[in-house]
Design a protein around this motif. Structure first.
Motif, mmCIF file in Angstrom:
data_model
loop_
_atom_site.group_PDB
_atom_site.id
_atom_site.type_symbol
_atom_site.label_atom_id
_atom_site.label_comp_id
_atom_site.label_asym_id
_atom_site.label_seq_id
_atom_site.Cartn_x
_atom_site.Cartn_y
_atom_site.Cartn_z
ATOM 1 N N GLY A 1 -98.502 28.743 -68.238
ATOM 2 C CA GLY A 1 -97.099 29.144 -68.048
ATOM 3 C C GLY A 1 -96.234 27.953 -67.676
ATOM 4 N N VAL A 2 -96.701 27.166 -66.704
ATOM 5 C CA VAL A 2 -95.938 25.994 -66.277
ATOM 6 C C VAL A 2 -95.750 25.048 -67.463
ATOM 7 C CG1 VAL A 2 -95.924 23.988 -64.760
ATOM 8 C CG2 VAL A 2 -96.831 26.140 -63.921
ATOM 9 N N PHE A 3 -96.826 24.881 -68.214
ATOM 10 C CA PHE A 3 -96.793 23.982 -69.366
ATOM 11 C C PHE A 3 -95.750 24.445 -70.384
ATOM 12 C CE2 PHE A 3 -98.891 22.628 -73.443
ATOM 13 C CZ PHE A 3 -98.600 21.283 -73.297
ATOM 14 N N VAL A 4 -95.794 25.730 -70.742
ATOM 15 C CA VAL A 4 -94.864 26.272 -71.741
ATOM 16 C C VAL A 4 -93.427 26.149 -71.246
ATOM 17 C CG1 VAL A 4 -94.133 28.387 -72.898
ATOM 18 C CG2 VAL A 4 -96.563 27.812 -72.768
ATOM 19 N N VAL A 5 -93.211 26.545 -69.995
ATOM 20 C CA VAL A 5 -91.850 26.480 -69.457
ATOM 21 C C VAL A 5 -91.359 25.035 -69.451
ATOM 22 C CG1 VAL A 5 -90.458 26.809 -67.384
ATOM 23 C CG2 VAL A 5 -92.032 28.591 -68.115
ATOM 24 N N SER A 6 -92.256 24.088 -69.114
ATOM 25 C CA SER A 6 -91.801 22.699 -69.084
ATOM 26 C C SER A 6 -91.503 22.187 -70.494
ATOM 27 C CB SER A 6 -92.820 21.812 -68.370
ATOM 28 O OG SER A 6 -93.953 21.628 -69.192
ATOM 29 N N LEU A 7 -92.203 22.753 -71.495
ATOM 30 C CA LEU A 7 -91.910 22.354 -72.879
ATOM 31 C C LEU A 7 -90.523 22.809 -73.324
ATOM 32 C CD1 LEU A 7 -95.185 22.876 -74.940
ATOM 33 C CD2 LEU A 7 -94.139 20.745 -74.161
ATOM 34 N N LEU A 8 -90.036 23.917 -72.725
ATOM 35 C CA LEU A 8 -88.721 24.447 -73.120
ATOM 36 C C LEU A 8 -87.586 23.479 -72.798
ATOM 37 C CD1 LEU A 8 -88.925 28.204 -72.091
ATOM 38 C CD2 LEU A 8 -89.045 27.186 -74.361
ATOM 39 N N LEU B 1 -81.885 28.038 -65.734
ATOM 40 C CA LEU B 1 -82.923 29.055 -65.600
ATOM 41 C C LEU B 1 -84.300 28.425 -65.824
ATOM 42 C CD1 LEU B 1 -82.518 32.070 -65.034
ATOM 43 C CD2 LEU B 1 -83.099 32.491 -67.426
ATOM 44 N N GLN B 2 -84.343 27.537 -66.825
ATOM 45 C CA GLN B 2 -85.601 26.854 -67.104
ATOM 46 C C GLN B 2 -86.024 26.019 -65.884
ATOM 47 O OE1 GLN B 2 -86.071 23.326 -67.631
ATOM 48 N NE2 GLN B 2 -88.223 23.552 -68.214
ATOM 49 N N VAL B 3 -85.042 25.353 -65.276
ATOM 50 C CA VAL B 3 -85.358 24.525 -64.107
ATOM 51 C C VAL B 3 -85.910 25.388 -62.973
ATOM 52 C CG1 VAL B 3 -84.362 23.059 -62.296
ATOM 53 C CG2 VAL B 3 -83.677 22.751 -64.683
ATOM 54 N N GLU C 1 -89.684 25.320 -61.501
ATOM 55 C CA GLU C 1 -89.884 25.020 -60.085
ATOM 56 C C GLU C 1 -90.699 26.116 -59.392
ATOM 57 O OE1 GLU C 1 -88.804 22.300 -58.688
ATOM 58 O OE2 GLU C 1 -89.329 22.779 -56.603
ATOM 59 N N MET C 2 -90.297 27.376 -59.656
ATOM 60 C CA MET C 2 -90.971 28.496 -58.999
ATOM 61 C C MET C 2 -92.449 28.571 -59.411
ATOM 62 S SD MET C 2 -89.033 29.881 -56.889
ATOM 63 C CE MET C 2 -90.156 31.201 -56.468
ATOM 64 N N LEU C 3 -92.656 28.488 -60.706
ATOM 65 C CA LEU C 3 -94.024 28.597 -61.220
ATOM 66 C C LEU C 3 -94.908 27.473 -60.699
ATOM 67 C CD1 LEU C 3 -94.115 29.599 -64.972
ATOM 68 C CD2 LEU C 3 -95.677 30.327 -63.176
ATOM 69 N N VAL D 1 -101.244 20.417 -61.182
ATOM 70 C CA VAL D 1 -99.859 20.761 -61.529
ATOM 71 C C VAL D 1 -99.021 19.516 -61.827
ATOM 72 C CG1 VAL D 1 -97.789 21.964 -60.785
ATOM 73 C CG2 VAL D 1 -100.035 22.822 -60.129
ATOM 74 N N ASP D 2 -99.049 18.557 -60.898
ATOM 75 C CA ASP D 2 -98.145 17.416 -61.072
ATOM 76 C C ASP D 2 -98.749 16.312 -61.915
ATOM 77 O OD1 ASP D 2 -96.517 18.823 -59.365
ATOM 78 O OD2 ASP D 2 -97.350 17.866 -57.582
ATOM 79 N N GLY D 3 -100.056 16.399 -62.176
ATOM 80 C CA GLY D 3 -100.687 15.343 -62.953
ATOM 81 C C GLY D 3 -100.993 15.778 -64.372
ATOM 82 N N LEU D 4 -101.712 16.860 -64.460
ATOM 83 C CA LEU D 4 -102.227 17.292 -65.743
ATOM 84 C C LEU D 4 -101.124 17.657 -66.736
ATOM 85 C CD1 LEU D 4 -105.132 17.664 -66.583
ATOM 86 C CD2 LEU D 4 -104.760 20.117 -66.375
#
Ligand SMILES: Nc1ncnc2c1ncn2[C@@H]1O[C@H](COP(=O)(O)OP(=O)(O)OP(=O)(O)O)[C@@H](O)[C@H]1O
Ligand SMILES: [Mg+2]
Length: 606
Positions: free
Chosen positions: A34-41, A102-104, A108-110, A162-165
């Protein structure tokens, strides 16, 4: 797989660390995806943000056709006039901005949620493990180090997962995509851009090792500065009484300065690494420019194509730099992970056998069979100790200080295991029982009573969760604690302060006695249970004990010989060896046996 190293942790290979961290993160893989997908957005949203302006310029002010996709999503009336279209475009601007934010927020939340959960899981496991590790481990490592591992080293999993991978994965994706785009324009140039990759790889590899070693050092030093704070705060009375505040400050600053120097060294290494990476990629860009211009000259590609490739170059090199830097910045987290895992991998000194027996309630027969024990590499604290105590026997231990009395009862509780020989409970080696069941057979009053920072009642009730208030009061009465507890401001609800520091030594001792009385265990161990109370109270306590200990095996340690007069078995501990003393009252009948000198003292008290 692992090699022992100094400073209380092992060195692990990176693969091993990553694999274990990822295995720990497995339950949260959906969150991580989820974090990955959201960060791709973020990328498409960034591409969209200048679009409204472009449309306003081209299609409202200018007279270009609307882009097809926009025409399709806008309702008919929005395109009916220029004003309507302008409004629609302004609306689009708001929507895009809102989506971006919203993406930010979602990102952040995830990220926070996933990170916190991962961290909590590891922390809980570390804490659980540290509690179960032997006293020998904590005696040598110190408690502050354990605290540091739970509090700080557990963060490593968050940094890695989270912050590395994730930045690592996004960067890798970007590199591949940009390489593909470059290759479609000109293969040779794409190859040239790649020349820097092995150089970056070698640099990263070299710095990774140096940084890891440095970070290990940093953690060790930080944890040792932390230890000073903890030690001083828990012994504040001694520090104040001896007026050593300045010295302790000095000790803290000294260790902190060492930590600071180590961190500065890390910063320097980090800095030179960043510089080298920048130089290498700049060389790469130079090579692309050189080869590119030659190829344009030779007519292999157009000037526009070269400009395009040069434009993409930064988008190709930046994620490459990110990857290299991530690998090195993760070294701090990996050094922490090493410390965390080395706790989890620590072999227990007091292991439980695979087929350990359950034990409901022991009869209380205790036998020491040729038991020797040494703390680590020290001289033996106990040597060839042998004796037998029948169920319900009263065993008295005496001897000079440092003789090994506390050690003897610690072995009985399996705080440590004997170096040689065996201790038997009801005829079976202690090591054959389940550890939790075994410890359940003992109620103990420690030489230095330990209370928790909660109420008096809860401190007594600690021995038996679910004990009724009446039981607690009865135990307190037996320990002659009820009177003073009743006089406290809030009675049984009075908080005792950290480690019970708001009570006197004798009060603390009586509360821990009440605690032992409340626990209905077949073996009672009293390590100088009345050393801090006056003679009269001592006599009263032993009197109450007379009733309480019936049918239980008791081990009483005392310096005063007379305290042990009534014991069935009197042992003298001297220099780690144990000698039987003749019984004080050889033929006293069961009922007439009294605890020490009660008659005399009680009489004097009257
Ligand atoms: N945790 C420990 N680590 C290393 N050595 C220890 C430890 N605890 C005790 N010792 C050593 O073992 C020996 C026996 O100590 P022990 O605490 O059993 O003595 P004791 O008979 O209970 O003395 P006291 O009457 O003063 O309480 C001492 O020489 C002590 O220095
Ligand atoms: Mg002792």
């Amino acid at each position: 797989m692992t090699a022992p190293s100094d400073g209380g942790h092992r060195a692990y290979r990176d693969v091993v660390l990553y694999r274990r961290l990822l295995a720990d993160a497995r339950p949260y893989r959906r969150h991580l995806v989820g974090v990955f997908v959201v960060s791709l957005l973020a990328a498409p949203l960034a591409l969209l943000s200048p679009v409204p302006l472009k449309i306003a310029v081209d299609s409202v002010i200018g007279s270009h056709e609307l882009p097809g996709w926009l025409d399709a999503i806008l309702p008919g009336f929005a395109t009916s006039s220029d004003v309507a279209l302008l409004l629609a475009v302004a609306g689009l601007l708001v929507v895009i901005e809102a989506l971006t934010q919203l993406q930010v927020v979602a990102d952040e939340m995830l990220r926070t949620y996933t990170g916190e959960r991962l961290q909590l899981d590891l922390r809980a496991r570390l804490f659980g493990r540290l509690q179960r590790l032997s006293l020998a481990y904590h005696d040598t490592r110190g408690t502050a180090d354990a605290g540091y591992r739970v509090q700080y080293d557990a963060l490593s999993i968050r940094s890695v997962a989270v912050d590395g991978l994730i930045p690592f994965a996004t960067s890798a994706l970007t590199v591949v995509a940009m390489l593909y785009v470059t290759a479609t324009i000109d293969r040779t140039l794409a190859l040239v851009t790649l020349v820097v990759a092995p150089v970056l790889g070698v640099l990263t590899w070299a710095y990774r090792r140096r940084l890891r070693a440095r970070h290990r050092e940093v953690k060790r030093l930080e944890s040792s500065a932390f230890a000073v704070v903890e030690e001083v705060m828990t012994s504040l009375r001694v520090v104040k009484a001896f007026g050593q505040e300045h010295r302790e400050e000095g000790r803290f600053v000294e260790r902190s300065v060492e930590g600071m120097r180590a961190r500065l060294r890390v910063a320097l290494i980090d800095g030179t690494f960043g510089l080298l990476i920048a130089v290498v990629t700049a060389l790469g860009a130079g090579a692309v420019l050189f080869v590119g211009v030659r190829r344009v000259d030779a007519g292999h590609m157009t000037l526009g194509e070269l400009l395009l490739v040069m434009g993409y170059l930064s988008q190709l090199y930046k994620p490459m730099q990110t990857i290299s830097k991530k690998v090195t910045s993760l070294q701090s987290a990996l050094a922490s992970a090493e410390r965390a895992f080395s706790v989890l991998d620590e072999a227990p000194d007091v292991p439980e056998r695979a087929q350990a027996r359950p034990l409901r309630r022991a009869r209380g027969a205790v036998e020491f069979r040729d038991v020797s024990f040494a703390y680590g590499a020290d001289a033996p604290a106990l040597q060839a100790v042998s004796f037998v105590a029948a169920p319900g026997a009263r065993v008295g231990l005496q001897g000079t200080t440092g003789a090994g009395k506390t050690t003897l009862v610690s072995l009985l509780m399996r705080f440590y295991d004997p170096t040689s020989g065996a201790i038997l409970l009801d005829g079976l080696d202690l090591r054959d029982y389940r550890l939790a069941d075994l410890r359940d057979q003992f109620a103990i009053v420690l030489q230095e009573p330990v209370l928790f920072s909660t109420s008096v009642a809860e401190n007594i009730g600690y021995a038996r969760p679910g004990a009724s208030f009446d039981d607690i009061v009865a135990a307190a009465r037996a320990a002659h604690a009820h009177e003073f507890i009743s006089r406290l401001s809030a009675g049984y609800d009075t908080p005792v302060g950290e480690r019970g520091m708001r009570l006197s030594g004798g009060e603390r001792q009586r509360i821990s006695l009440a605690r032992a009385f409340l626990k209905d265990a077949p073996v009672l161990i009293l390590d100088e249970p009345t050393s801090s109370v006056d003679g009269r109270t001592e006599a009263l306590i032993f009197d109450a004990m007379e009733r309480l200990v019936r049918g239980r095996t008791t081990f009483t340690i005392a310096h005063r010989l007379t305290t042990l007069d009534a014991c069935d078995l009197r042992l003298e501990v001297e220099g780690g060896r144990v000698r039987r003393l003749p019984p004080a009252m050889p033929s006293a009948p069961q009922g007439a046996r009294r605890w020490p000198r009660l008659g005399a003292r009680a009489a004097r008290a009257r």
